[in-house]
Scaffold this active site. Sequence first.
Site, PDB file in Angstrom:
ATOM      1  N   ASP A 212      39.562  41.305  34.672  1.00  0.00           N
ATOM      2  CA  ASP A 212      38.218  41.884  34.504  1.00  0.00           C
ATOM      3  C   ASP A 212      38.161  42.693  33.218  1.00  0.00           C
ATOM      4  O   ASP A 212      39.185  42.923  32.588  1.00  0.00           O
ATOM      5  CB  ASP A 212      37.934  42.823  35.704  1.00  0.00           C
ATOM      6  CG  ASP A 212      38.998  43.905  35.807  1.00  0.00           C
ATOM      7  OD1 ASP A 212      38.807  44.961  35.206  1.00  0.00           O
ATOM      8  OD2 ASP A 212      40.051  43.701  36.460  1.00  0.00           O
ATOM      9  N   ASP A 214      37.184  45.858  33.184  1.00  0.00           N
ATOM     10  CA  ASP A 214      37.017  47.227  33.689  1.00  0.00           C
ATOM     11  C   ASP A 214      35.510  47.527  33.784  1.00  0.00           C
ATOM     12  O   ASP A 214      34.789  46.725  34.388  1.00  0.00           O
ATOM     13  CB  ASP A 214      37.796  48.215  32.802  1.00  0.00           C
ATOM     14  CG  ASP A 214      38.090  49.507  33.548  1.00  0.00           C
ATOM     15  OD1 ASP A 214      38.284  49.459  34.771  1.00  0.00           O
ATOM     16  OD2 ASP A 214      38.116  50.576  32.911  1.00  0.00           O
TER      17      ASP A 214
HETATM   18  N1  LIG Z   1      39.978  47.512  35.850  1.00  0.00           N
HETATM   19  C1  LIG Z   1      41.118  47.826  36.480  1.00  0.00           C
HETATM   20  N2  LIG Z   1      41.527  49.111  36.570  1.00  0.00           N
HETATM   21  C2  LIG Z   1      42.680  49.416  37.190  1.00  0.00           C
HETATM   22  N3  LIG Z   1      43.478  48.522  37.788  1.00  0.00           N
HETATM   23  C3  LIG Z   1      43.107  47.240  37.729  1.00  0.00           C
HETATM   24  N4  LIG Z   1      43.685  46.138  38.215  1.00  0.00           N
HETATM   25  C4  LIG Z   1      42.919  45.087  37.889  1.00  0.00           C
HETATM   26  N5  LIG Z   1      41.816  45.488  37.198  1.00  0.00           N
HETATM   27  C5  LIG Z   1      41.926  46.843  37.091  1.00  0.00           C
END
Ligand SMILES: Nc1ncnc2[nH]cnc12
Length: 291
Positions: A212, A214
């Site tokens: 992703d 974030d």
């Molecule tokens: N955006 C994110 N923040 C923290 N841990 C994660 N693991 C996978 N995506 C994450």
Amino acid sequence: MAEAQIGIIGGSGLYKMDALKDIEEVQIDTPFGSPSDALILGTLDGTRVAFLARHGRNHTLLPSELPFRANIYAMKKLGVKYLISASAVGSLKAEAKPLDMVIPDQFIDRTKNRISTFFGEGIVAHIAFGDPICHNLASVLADAIASLNLADVTLHRGGTYVCMEGPAFSTKAESNLYRSWGATIIGMTNLPEAKLAREAEIAYATLALVTDYDCWHPDHDSVTVEMVIGNLQRNAVNAQKVIQETVRSLSENPPTSDAHSALKYAILTPLDKAPTATKEKLGLLLEKYLK
Ligand SMILES: Nc1ncnc2[nH]cnc12
Ligand SMILES: CSC[C@H]1O[C@H](OP(=O)(O)O)[C@H](O)[C@@H]1O
């Protein structure tokens, strides 16, 4: 009890490895309690490896609840010298897209609540951690990815992994702050593991699987668990291929690693003056320095 020189810790969405043959589940007790789950000993192309689901096979442990010391000590007990962490991460840079892979070479610690040393109780040690990832093991991982020619997978070699406490994901202000620091990816687990692996003289490298963006990216939805697990599952087959190829290469050509002698100049307390109970507790870690 040496059983496997190569260990694998599977993170969110990677709770088992399908290619493992001749599986044996081992419950390992350590001076630091029980690991996240039973360790799975299995064979990958003729090489015995140890696999552990970091959050437990049913994902029952929060990042802050992980028994990091027991997990690493259990790997040490099985004879592990090379430890590969496969982890889901959020991307902090536009060029690291979901489904890409990153092999980070630095960490920033934003955890608040983790025990990330085996030492204390009368024995003081300070390991060098300027280069927290084993460069040679990371190279084996990178070469494995290159040799597989995986369609649609871009590898980003190097970069900084921000390790946050969680379990809530970051705010936009935090995410943008980490971007302003130049960090590449974010997760909640790998830094304590890397520190403890170094103290245990185990070479450690991270295969980070981007799931992703974030919450900072104006054109992408903010991270959700559904997004992480969905993208990780899309990447799980490739991740396992990479691990399999890495194991094949490591077993043919085990690299040297500075991690394998990390305690040589790190222990300050003369061991003949150290408390017996602590020496016994740290047993496997100190073994070669007590002779
Ligand atoms: N955006 C994110 N923040 C923290 N841990 C994660 N693991 C996978 N995506 C994450
Ligand atoms: C399920 S989203 C947050 C969770 O995913 C990552 O886990 P891991 O590093 O074990 O793959 C992240 O660190 C969080 O623990």
